[in-house]
Design a protein around this motif. Structure first.
Motif, PDB file in Angstrom:
ATOM      1  N   VAL A  37      39.598  44.331  11.812  1.00 62.43           N
ATOM      2  CA  VAL A  37      39.497  42.569  10.988  1.00 62.43           C
ATOM      3  C   VAL A  37      38.390  41.867  11.426  1.00 62.43           C
ATOM      4  CG1 VAL A  37      41.001  40.931  11.125  1.00 62.43           C
ATOM      5  CG2 VAL A  37      42.140  42.642  10.721  1.00 62.43           C
ATOM      6  N   PRO A  38      37.527  42.078  10.837  1.00 62.06           N
ATOM      7  CA  PRO A  38      36.740  41.510  10.724  1.00 62.06           C
ATOM      8  C   PRO A  38      36.364  39.615  11.051  1.00 62.06           C
ATOM      9  CG  PRO A  38      36.059  42.018   9.220  1.00 62.06           C
ATOM     10  CD  PRO A  38      37.598  42.290   9.269  1.00 62.06           C
ATOM     11  N   LEU A  39      35.600  39.788  12.654  1.00 57.83           N
ATOM     12  CA  LEU A  39      34.974  38.133  13.162  1.00 57.83           C
ATOM     13  C   LEU A  39      34.147  37.599  11.955  1.00 57.83           C
ATOM     14  CD1 LEU A  39      34.661  38.787  16.863  1.00 57.83           C
ATOM     15  CD2 LEU A  39      36.629  37.973  15.542  1.00 57.83           C
ATOM     16  N   LYS A  40      33.845  36.703  11.801  1.00 56.24           N
ATOM     17  CA  LYS A  40      32.997  35.914  10.810  1.00 56.24           C
ATOM     18  C   LYS A  40      32.157  35.457  11.938  1.00 56.24           C
ATOM     19  CE  LYS A  40      35.943  32.578   9.699  1.00 56.24           C
ATOM     20  NZ  LYS A  40      36.161  31.567   8.320  1.00 56.24           N
ATOM     21  N   PHE A  41      30.843  36.199  11.461  1.00 50.20           N
ATOM     22  CA  PHE A  41      29.227  35.068  12.110  1.00 50.20           C
ATOM     23  C   PHE A  41      28.504  34.151  11.452  1.00 50.20           C
ATOM     24  CE2 PHE A  41      25.037  34.861  13.686  1.00 50.20           C
ATOM     25  CZ  PHE A  41      24.877  34.285  14.536  1.00 50.20           C
ATOM     26  N   VAL A  42      29.064  32.764  12.353  1.00 51.83           N
ATOM     27  CA  VAL A  42      28.942  31.293  11.345  1.00 51.83           C
ATOM     28  C   VAL A  42      27.730  31.019  11.822  1.00 51.83           C
ATOM     29  CG1 VAL A  42      29.648  29.502  10.891  1.00 51.83           C
ATOM     30  CG2 VAL A  42      31.384  31.564  11.029  1.00 51.83           C
ATOM     31  N   PRO A  43      26.379  30.856  11.451  1.00 50.31           N
ATOM     32  CA  PRO A  43      25.541  30.173  12.003  1.00 50.31           C
ATOM     33  C   PRO A  43      25.528  29.347  12.463  1.00 50.31           C
ATOM     34  CG  PRO A  43      24.924  31.862   9.626  1.00 50.31           C
ATOM     35  CD  PRO A  43      26.737  31.379   9.969  1.00 50.31           C
ATOM     36  N   TYR A  44      24.407  28.270  13.144  1.00 50.94           N
ATOM     37  CA  TYR A  44      24.584  27.200  13.526  1.00 50.94           C
ATOM     38  C   TYR A  44      23.797  26.672  12.505  1.00 50.94           C
ATOM     39  CZ  TYR A  44      25.268  28.720  18.111  1.00 50.94           C
ATOM     40  OH  TYR A  44      25.373  29.551  19.456  1.00 50.94           O
ATOM     41  N   PRO A  45      24.618  25.463  11.602  1.00 49.45           N
ATOM     42  CA  PRO A  45      24.033  24.274  10.493  1.00 49.45           C
ATOM     43  C   PRO A  45      22.423  24.228  10.608  1.00 49.45           C
ATOM     44  CG  PRO A  45      26.063  23.470  11.413  1.00 49.45           C
ATOM     45  CD  PRO A  45      25.469  24.270  12.919  1.00 49.45           C
ATOM     46  N   ASP A  46      22.027  23.882  11.795  1.00 47.71           N
ATOM     47  CA  ASP A  46      21.051  23.432  11.729  1.00 47.71           C
ATOM     48  C   ASP A  46      20.109  24.075  12.458  1.00 47.71           C
ATOM     49  OD1 ASP A  46      22.025  23.346  14.226  1.00 47.71           O
ATOM     50  OD2 ASP A  46      20.891  22.314  15.589  1.00 47.71           O
ATOM     51  N   SER A  47      20.629  25.486  12.379  1.00 47.28           N
ATOM     52  CA  SER A  47      19.742  26.983  13.020  1.00 47.28           C
ATOM     53  C   SER A  47      18.786  26.993  12.064  1.00 47.28           C
ATOM     54  CB  SER A  47      20.616  28.356  12.902  1.00 47.28           C
ATOM     55  OG  SER A  47      19.702  29.358  13.686  1.00 47.28           O
ATOM     56  N   PRO A  48      17.421  27.297  12.200  1.00 45.72           N
ATOM     57  CA  PRO A  48      16.534  27.896  11.468  1.00 45.72           C
ATOM     58  C   PRO A  48      16.151  29.156  10.380  1.00 45.72           C
ATOM     59  CG  PRO A  48      15.099  27.403  13.233  1.00 45.72           C
ATOM     60  CD  PRO A  48      16.524  26.877  13.549  1.00 45.72           C
ATOM     61  N   SER A  49      17.631  29.942  11.361  1.00 38.79           N
ATOM     62  CA  SER A  49      17.695  31.466  11.387  1.00 38.79           C
ATOM     63  C   SER A  49      19.051  31.448  10.835  1.00 38.79           C
ATOM     64  CB  SER A  49      17.370  32.298  11.757  1.00 38.79           C
ATOM     65  OG  SER A  49      17.337  32.629  12.810  1.00 38.79           O
ATOM     66  N   SER A  50      19.494  32.306  10.545  1.00 41.55           N
ATOM     67  CA  SER A  50      20.951  33.439  10.048  1.00 41.55           C
ATOM     68  C   SER A  50      20.950  33.388  11.292  1.00 41.55           C
ATOM     69  CB  SER A  50      21.560  33.415   8.818  1.00 41.55           C
ATOM     70  OG  SER A  50      20.597  35.011   8.789  1.00 41.55           O
ATOM     71  N   TYR A  51      20.300  33.908  12.338  1.00 42.45           N
ATOM     72  CA  TYR A  51      20.216  35.277  13.786  1.00 42.45           C
ATOM     73  C   TYR A  51      21.278  34.643  14.841  1.00 42.45           C
ATOM     74  CZ  TYR A  51      17.374  37.724  10.514  1.00 42.45           C
ATOM     75  OH  TYR A  51      16.777  37.603   9.465  1.00 42.45           O
ATOM     76  N   SER A  52      21.648  33.092  14.374  1.00 40.19           N
ATOM     77  CA  SER A  52      21.734  32.309  16.019  1.00 40.19           C
ATOM     78  C   SER A  52      23.196  31.705  15.720  1.00 40.19           C
ATOM     79  CB  SER A  52      20.642  31.649  16.568  1.00 40.19           C
ATOM     80  OG  SER A  52      20.734  30.965  17.797  1.00 40.19           O
ATOM     81  N   GLY A  53      24.232  31.873  15.901  1.00 43.09           N
ATOM     82  CA  GLY A  53      25.557  30.904  15.232  1.00 43.09           C
ATOM     83  C   GLY A  53      26.946  31.851  16.292  1.00 43.09           C
ATOM     84  N   SER A  54      28.048  31.462  15.846  1.00 43.08           N
ATOM     85  CA  SER A  54      29.397  32.288  16.514  1.00 43.08           C
ATOM     86  C   SER A  54      29.433  32.480  16.012  1.00 43.08           C
ATOM     87  CB  SER A  54      30.113  30.903  16.884  1.00 43.08           C
ATOM     88  OG  SER A  54      29.232  29.642  17.906  1.00 43.08           O
ATOM     89  N   TRP A  55      31.369  33.015  16.377  1.00 50.82           N
ATOM     90  CA  TRP A  55      32.197  34.131  15.644  1.00 50.82           C
ATOM     91  C   TRP A  55      32.742  33.920  15.839  1.00 50.82           C
ATOM     92  CZ3 TRP A  55      30.559  39.190  14.096  1.00 50.82           C
ATOM     93  CH2 TRP A  55      29.167  39.711  13.812  1.00 50.82           C
ATOM     94  N   GLU A  56      33.341  33.729  14.726  1.00 49.02           N
ATOM     95  CA  GLU A  56      34.936  33.033  14.877  1.00 49.02           C
ATOM     96  C   GLU A  56      36.150  33.559  14.147  1.00 49.02           C
ATOM     97  OE1 GLU A  56      34.277  29.718  12.787  1.00 49.02           O
ATOM     98  OE2 GLU A  56      32.562  28.504  13.968  1.00 49.02           O
ATOM     99  N   LEU A  57      37.663  33.436  14.499  1.00 48.81           N
ATOM    100  CA  LEU A  57      38.233  34.445  13.654  1.00 48.81           C
ATOM    101  C   LEU A  57      38.313  33.958  12.513  1.00 48.81           C
ATOM    102  CD1 LEU A  57      40.946  35.490  14.180  1.00 48.81           C
ATOM    103  CD2 LEU A  57      42.252  33.964  14.441  1.00 48.81           C
ATOM    104  N   ASP A  58      38.491  34.520  11.444  1.00 45.86           N
ATOM    105  CA  ASP A  58      39.403  34.843  10.382  1.00 45.86           C
ATOM    106  C   ASP A  58      40.629  35.295   9.841  1.00 45.86           C
ATOM    107  OD1 ASP A  58      39.222  34.700   7.664  1.00 45.86           O
ATOM    108  OD2 ASP A  58      37.161  36.774   7.408  1.00 45.86           O
ATOM    109  N   LEU A  59      40.986  33.787   9.441  1.00 44.91           N
ATOM    110  CA  LEU A  59      42.610  34.303   9.837  1.00 44.91           C
ATOM    111  C   LEU A  59      43.183  34.517   8.808  1.00 44.91           C
ATOM    112  CD1 LEU A  59      45.372  33.472  11.277  1.00 44.91           C
ATOM    113  CD2 LEU A  59      45.049  31.141  10.442  1.00 44.91           C
ATOM    114  N   PRO A  60      42.202  34.141   7.078  1.00 39.64           N
ATOM    115  CA  PRO A  60      42.658  34.665   6.442  1.00 39.64           C
ATOM    116  C   PRO A  60      42.597  36.531   6.412  1.00 39.64           C
ATOM    117  CG  PRO A  60      42.261  32.854   5.503  1.00 39.64           C
ATOM    118  CD  PRO A  60      42.098  33.213   6.844  1.00 39.64           C
ATOM    119  N   ALA A  61      41.220  37.017   6.658  1.00 39.84           N
ATOM    120  CA  ALA A  61      41.042  37.941   6.833  1.00 39.84           C
ATOM    121  C   ALA A  61      43.118  39.167   7.971  1.00 39.84           C
ATOM    122  CB  ALA A  61      40.442  38.722   7.771  1.00 39.84           C
ATOM    123  N   LEU A  62      42.935  38.436   9.064  1.00 35.61           N
ATOM    124  CA  LEU A  62      44.366  38.626   9.624  1.00 35.61           C
ATOM    125  C   LEU A  62      45.401  39.290   8.701  1.00 35.61           C
ATOM    126  CD1 LEU A  62      45.570  39.634  12.266  1.00 35.61           C
ATOM    127  CD2 LEU A  62      45.402  37.196  12.793  1.00 35.61           C
TER     128      LEU A  62
END
Length: 351
Positions: A37-62
């Motif tokens: 069940v994949p965790l979502k990688f969520v980039p920081y809203p103010d990040s200039p790239s899509s490679y910095s962020g947090s891994w979050e639970l994807d409840l619908p996927a679970l």
């Protein structure tokens, strides 16, 4: 052994992806079928790239992964390989999701629970370990949870092969019955040493309130040093002022500037050692770093299912460990900043 007693042939076992790679074959050895069940990688809203962020639970996927064949969920917090600390809210969501399915058991792998160097900001859940929520402490979950921990990570003693499992007798009893057929018995000398270490760890240590506080302070310092070096070398890293972190791994993002270090044509080459049989970006970066710059990293693709690897989900990440002696961490930092050259040729100021 918990999987061996909970899982029957054909049962499905949910693991959160990316996952500790050994889980899959441990599940298969018990006759089970891994269900990532994949965790979502969520980039920081103010990040200039899509490679910095947090891994979050994807409840619908679970929720969509649960079927009548689901026998267990493997929960690992703090999480290897991402360093994610599941929040109390996320754990409550997992509990709510599985609560109607009485058959499902949870194997809660908490071997990194004493290493939470950046605790979650959510303090609404009572806990005996700062920043860590025991899944079994949630309403109705104790009777369905095997909590697993170890001396290995906390005391840097993985070779001892001694840990513990906590849960109701209905779940722990079968494990005790199986133990003689797998290990026969644990090393009693190491068991006694661990019992003493756990008592001593609660006492003041090296100017800190206890050993665990000192441990997190040490890892925090090493983490920050390595983060600075990784960023200086062009990698993206989590921002630990807003992303909770535990364990001793950094899931670093591969930016276009880092990608340029790989020789042209290397990505896509056939290589039987690489996942899916060909070299992907994460693999190529790690190969280059160890051969040309003297820094060992692990590609993220072994922590993803083959389908997700083919989709490219793992291409932009590598796992870096900071559970090393200070001089090793410092050497890696300088090698990263110097990109394999001499220190006179690069800026290592501040490291």
């Amino acid at each position: 052994m918990g999987l061996q007693t909970v899982v029957r042939p054909g049962d499905e076992v949910i693991v959160f992806e990316p996952y500790f790679d050994l889980y899959l074959n441990q599940i298969r050895l018990a006759g089970g079928v891994p269900v990532p069940v994949p965790l979502k990688f969520v980039p920081y809203p103010d990040s200039p790239s899509s490679y910095s962020g947090s891994w979050e639970l994807d409840l619908p996927a679970l929720q969509s992964a649960i079927t009548p064949k689901t026998a267990a969920v493997v929960l690992n917090s703090p999480h290897n390989p991402t360093g994610k600390v599941f929040t109390g809210e996320e754990m409550s969501s997992i509990a709510s999701c599985i609560r109607p399915h009485e058959r499902i058991k949870v194997l809660s792998d908490e071997v990194y629970k004493f290493i939470i160097h950046s605790p979650p900001t959510d303090t609404s859940f009572e806990t005996s370990v700062p920043g860590h929520v025991h899944f079994a402490s949630l309403p109705g979950m104790y009777s369905r949870t095997l909590t697993i921990s170890s001396a290995g990570k906390t005391f840097s003693a993985t070779g001892w092969q001694v840990g513990w499992m906590v849960g109701p007798s209905a779940l722990v009893g079968p494990v005790q019955q199986m133990l003689p057929y797998v290990q026969f018995c644990a090393n009693s000398v190491c068991q006694e040493a661990l019992a003493g270490a756990l008592r001593k760890a609660e006492e003041p240590y090296m100017g800190h309130v206890n050993y665990y506080a000192w441990l997190n302070s040490e890892y925090r310092e090493k983490r920050d040093f390595l983060v600075k070096a990784l960023q200086g070398a062009g990698f993206e890293t989590p921002d630990y002022s807003r992303t909770a972190g535990g364990g001793f791994f950094i899931m670093a993002g591969i930016t276009p500037s880092v990608e340029e270090r790989v020789p042209k044509g290397r990505v896509g080459e056939v290589n039987e050692s690489a996942p899916t049989g060909k070299v992907r970006l994460d693999w190529a970066i790690c190969e280059h770093m160890v051969r040309e710059e003297g820094v060992g990293m692990i590609p993220s693709s072994p922590f993803f299912s083959e389908g997700r690897v083919e989709e490219g989900r793992s291409d932009r990440f590598v796992r870096v460990a900071f559970c090393k002696r200070r001089e090793v961490i410092e050497g890696a930092g300088r090698a990263l900043m110097c990109q394999g050259g001499e220190e006179d040729d690069c800026d290592v100021e501040g490291l």
